[in-house]
Design a protein around this motif. Structure first.
Motif, PDB file in Angstrom:
ATOM      1  N   ALA A   1       0.820  -1.213   0.000  1.00  0.00           N
ATOM      2  CA  ALA A   1       0.000   0.000   0.000  1.00  0.00           C
ATOM      3  C   ALA A   1       0.854   1.263   0.000  1.00  0.00           C
ATOM      4  O   ALA A   1       0.415   2.319  -0.467  1.00  0.00           O
ATOM      5  CB  ALA A   1      -0.940   0.002   1.205  1.00  0.00           C
ATOM      6  N   HIS A   2       2.084   1.161   0.501  1.00  0.00           N
ATOM      7  CA  HIS A   2       2.971   2.324   0.534  1.00  0.00           C
ATOM      8  C   HIS A   2       3.427   2.745  -0.860  1.00  0.00           C
ATOM      9  O   HIS A   2       3.983   3.833  -1.029  1.00  0.00           O
ATOM     10  CB  HIS A   2       4.196   2.026   1.406  1.00  0.00           C
ATOM     11  CG  HIS A   2       3.862   1.807   2.851  1.00  0.00           C
ATOM     12  ND1 HIS A   2       4.738   1.247   3.750  1.00  0.00           N
ATOM     13  CD2 HIS A   2       2.723   2.059   3.547  1.00  0.00           C
ATOM     14  CE1 HIS A   2       4.169   1.164   4.936  1.00  0.00           C
ATOM     15  NE2 HIS A   2       2.944   1.647   4.840  1.00  0.00           N
TER      16      HIS A   2
ATOM     17  N   TYR B   1      -1.470  -2.995  -9.229  1.00  0.00           N
ATOM     18  CA  TYR B   1      -1.290  -3.301  -7.809  1.00  0.00           C
ATOM     19  C   TYR B   1      -1.657  -4.761  -7.531  1.00  0.00           C
ATOM     20  O   TYR B   1      -0.944  -5.465  -6.804  1.00  0.00           O
ATOM     21  CB  TYR B   1      -2.147  -2.357  -6.965  1.00  0.00           C
ATOM     22  CG  TYR B   1      -2.155  -2.695  -5.488  1.00  0.00           C
ATOM     23  CD1 TYR B   1      -1.195  -2.186  -4.633  1.00  0.00           C
ATOM     24  CD2 TYR B   1      -3.147  -3.528  -4.962  1.00  0.00           C
ATOM     25  CE1 TYR B   1      -1.207  -2.504  -3.281  1.00  0.00           C
ATOM     26  CE2 TYR B   1      -3.155  -3.853  -3.621  1.00  0.00           C
ATOM     27  CZ  TYR B   1      -2.188  -3.341  -2.783  1.00  0.00           C
ATOM     28  OH  TYR B   1      -2.197  -3.670  -1.458  1.00  0.00           O
ATOM     29  N   ALA B   2      -2.759  -5.218  -8.112  1.00  0.00           N
ATOM     30  CA  ALA B   2      -3.211  -6.590  -7.885  1.00  0.00           C
ATOM     31  C   ALA B   2      -2.207  -7.603  -8.421  1.00  0.00           C
ATOM     32  O   ALA B   2      -2.052  -8.695  -7.855  1.00  0.00           O
ATOM     33  CB  ALA B   2      -4.579  -6.802  -8.531  1.00  0.00           C
TER      34      ALA B   2
ATOM     35  N   ARG C   1      -5.945   1.199 -14.206  1.00  0.00           N
ATOM     36  CA  ARG C   1      -4.611   0.588 -14.284  1.00  0.00           C
ATOM     37  C   ARG C   1      -3.958   0.448 -12.919  1.00  0.00           C
ATOM     38  O   ARG C   1      -3.328  -0.569 -12.628  1.00  0.00           O
ATOM     39  CB  ARG C   1      -3.712   1.405 -15.203  1.00  0.00           C
ATOM     40  CG  ARG C   1      -2.296   0.843 -15.335  1.00  0.00           C
ATOM     41  CD  ARG C   1      -1.461   1.657 -16.303  1.00  0.00           C
ATOM     42  NE  ARG C   1      -2.080   1.697 -17.611  1.00  0.00           N
ATOM     43  CZ  ARG C   1      -1.608   2.413 -18.634  1.00  0.00           C
ATOM     44  NH1 ARG C   1      -0.531   3.146 -18.477  1.00  0.00           N
ATOM     45  NH2 ARG C   1      -2.220   2.393 -19.806  1.00  0.00           N
ATOM     46  N   LEU C   2      -4.088   1.468 -12.076  1.00  0.00           N
ATOM     47  CA  LEU C   2      -3.434   1.424 -10.771  1.00  0.00           C
ATOM     48  C   LEU C   2      -3.894   0.222  -9.965  1.00  0.00           C
ATOM     49  O   LEU C   2      -3.081  -0.490  -9.361  1.00  0.00           O
ATOM     50  CB  LEU C   2      -3.713   2.715  -9.998  1.00  0.00           C
ATOM     51  CG  LEU C   2      -2.982   2.859  -8.661  1.00  0.00           C
ATOM     52  CD1 LEU C   2      -1.480   3.003  -8.872  1.00  0.00           C
ATOM     53  CD2 LEU C   2      -3.519   4.051  -7.877  1.00  0.00           C
TER      54      LEU C   2
ATOM     55  N   LEU D   1      -6.926 -12.604  -1.615  1.00  0.00           N
ATOM     56  CA  LEU D   1      -7.458 -11.303  -1.224  1.00  0.00           C
ATOM     57  C   LEU D   1      -6.533 -10.186  -1.708  1.00  0.00           C
ATOM     58  O   LEU D   1      -5.348 -10.168  -1.385  1.00  0.00           O
ATOM     59  CB  LEU D   1      -7.609 -11.233   0.296  1.00  0.00           C
ATOM     60  CG  LEU D   1      -8.116  -9.907   0.876  1.00  0.00           C
ATOM     61  CD1 LEU D   1      -9.536  -9.622   0.391  1.00  0.00           C
ATOM     62  CD2 LEU D   1      -8.068  -9.941   2.402  1.00  0.00           C
ATOM     63  N   ALA D   2      -7.096  -9.233  -2.453  1.00  0.00           N
ATOM     64  CA  ALA D   2      -6.313  -8.098  -2.945  1.00  0.00           C
ATOM     65  C   ALA D   2      -7.218  -6.882  -3.099  1.00  0.00           C
ATOM     66  O   ALA D   2      -8.401  -7.018  -3.421  1.00  0.00           O
ATOM     67  CB  ALA D   2      -5.655  -8.430  -4.286  1.00  0.00           C
ATOM     68  N   GLY D   3      -6.635  -5.717  -2.871  1.00  0.00           N
ATOM     69  CA  GLY D   3      -7.384  -4.477  -3.053  1.00  0.00           C
ATOM     70  C   GLY D   3      -7.794  -3.810  -1.760  1.00  0.00           C
ATOM     71  O   GLY D   3      -8.520  -2.805  -1.777  1.00  0.00           O
ATOM     72  N   ALA D   4      -7.313  -4.310  -0.631  1.00  0.00           N
ATOM     73  CA  ALA D   4      -7.728  -3.755   0.668  1.00  0.00           C
ATOM     74  C   ALA D   4      -7.459  -2.256   0.806  1.00  0.00           C
ATOM     75  O   ALA D   4      -8.309  -1.534   1.333  1.00  0.00           O
ATOM     76  CB  ALA D   4      -7.068  -4.536   1.805  1.00  0.00           C
TER      77      ALA D   4
END
Length: 309
Positions: A20-21, A167-168, A162-163, A66-69
């Protein structure tokens, strides 16, 4: 109500911090724009349920990673809700016949705010988790074949999304390749045809990208691959070639480049690769296997958000 986010476990992290950083500050503005897109004027449903504080449960109803938190966190933060996660980012979610719905998180806040963020949060989580799952599955399959190289996504991402998709890919354990046109120079057939030759295209690219940027050239033959290396390419991509052809060509090219003192050049293959045929390309003379199958048209992971009653 305070706008806070609580976690029971950390997201995937290195010694330097969580994924997340990596996110730019303006992703929060993007979340705000998506909330506005979903409710551009009156919130009629919100009027019905009012401001009473409620608790909602986030369920996973199909297996996946799990992704996208962080994006879901920001949706509910902007809506003055608190979310508490029961699983860390990157965790496998495995509903069973005896437990068909896993409690992934709980969200607390005004009823209208919970419902205002519900669909956006679920869409983000379902899509990101679907991509992370596809990435994880294909990488696991490649490793089972003994492949030790890099699995990468492509730039075939959804405009405006896209972001989240890139990220995923990282959560799923694969390389995101170039993020955008400014990340690395990739010279494809149209670039070469427009400039007249691979040498001309590489020379023009190097004149502006300088020493710090890598140049990749897409080729369709061993002859073109060697021409690209002679011109100064850092990465050569064999595109849309059959598995047997790629493996044989990769062995010859890597041997030749080592003999010529150019063993640093990376060799990539791409074009129509997926779970059904990736075994044909699992050769360690190939440094990078790239494919859009791990993020384009992937199956979503099924989540739902239900207000407790």
């Amino acid at each position: 109500m305070a706008s806070t986010t609580e976690r029971t476990a950390p997201a995937p992290a290195s010694a330097h911090g969580t994924l997340a950083h990596l996110l730019p500050a303006d992703y929060k503005r993007t979340i705000a724009s998506w909330l506005h897109e979903d409710c551009p004027s009156f919130d009629y449903g919100g009027f019905v349920v009012g401001e009473d504080v409620k608790t909602a449960t986030l369920y996973a109803k199909s297996p996946g990673i799990l992704a996208g938190a962080p994006f879901v966190d920001e949706v509910f933060r902007q809506l003055t809700c608190t979310i508490r996660w029961n699983y860390p980012e990157g965790a496998p979610l495995t509903p069973t016949a005896t437990q068909p719905k896993l409690v992934v998180a709980t969200v607390v806040g005004p009823a209208r705010c919970l419902l205002l963020g519900e669909r956006l949060a679920l869409n983000l989580l379902s899509r990101a988790s679907g991509i992370a799952t596809a990435c994880h599955n294909l990488l696991t399959l490649l490793r089972s074949y003994g492949y030790t190289g890099i699995l990468a996504g492509t730039r075939k991402t959804t405009p405006g999304f896209r972001l989240v998709e890139k990220y995923a890919m990282l959560v799923g354990g694969v390389d995101q390749h170039r993020f955008d046109l400014s990340s690395m120079v990739m010279l494809k057939d149209n670039h070469v045809w427009s400039t007249g030759s691979i040498e001309n295209a590489v020379k023009a690219a190097r004149s502006v990208v300088g020493f710090s940027g890598k140049i990749e050239v897409e080729v369709g033959s061993e002859e073109e691959a060697c021409e690209a290396v002679s011109a100064g390419a850092d990465v050569v991509m064999l595109d849309n070639c059959g598995g047997a052809v790629v493996r044989a060509a990769a062995e010859r090219l890597k041997r030749r480049w080592r003999e010529e003192g150019k063993g640093h050049v990376l060799l990539e293959c791409s074009g129509g690769l997926g779970e059904s045929n990736v075994a044909e390309y699992a050769c360690n003379d190939i440094d990078i296997i790239s494919t859009s199958s791990i993020h384009q048209s992937t199956k979503h992971v099924d989540f739902s958000l239900k207000i407790d009653h």
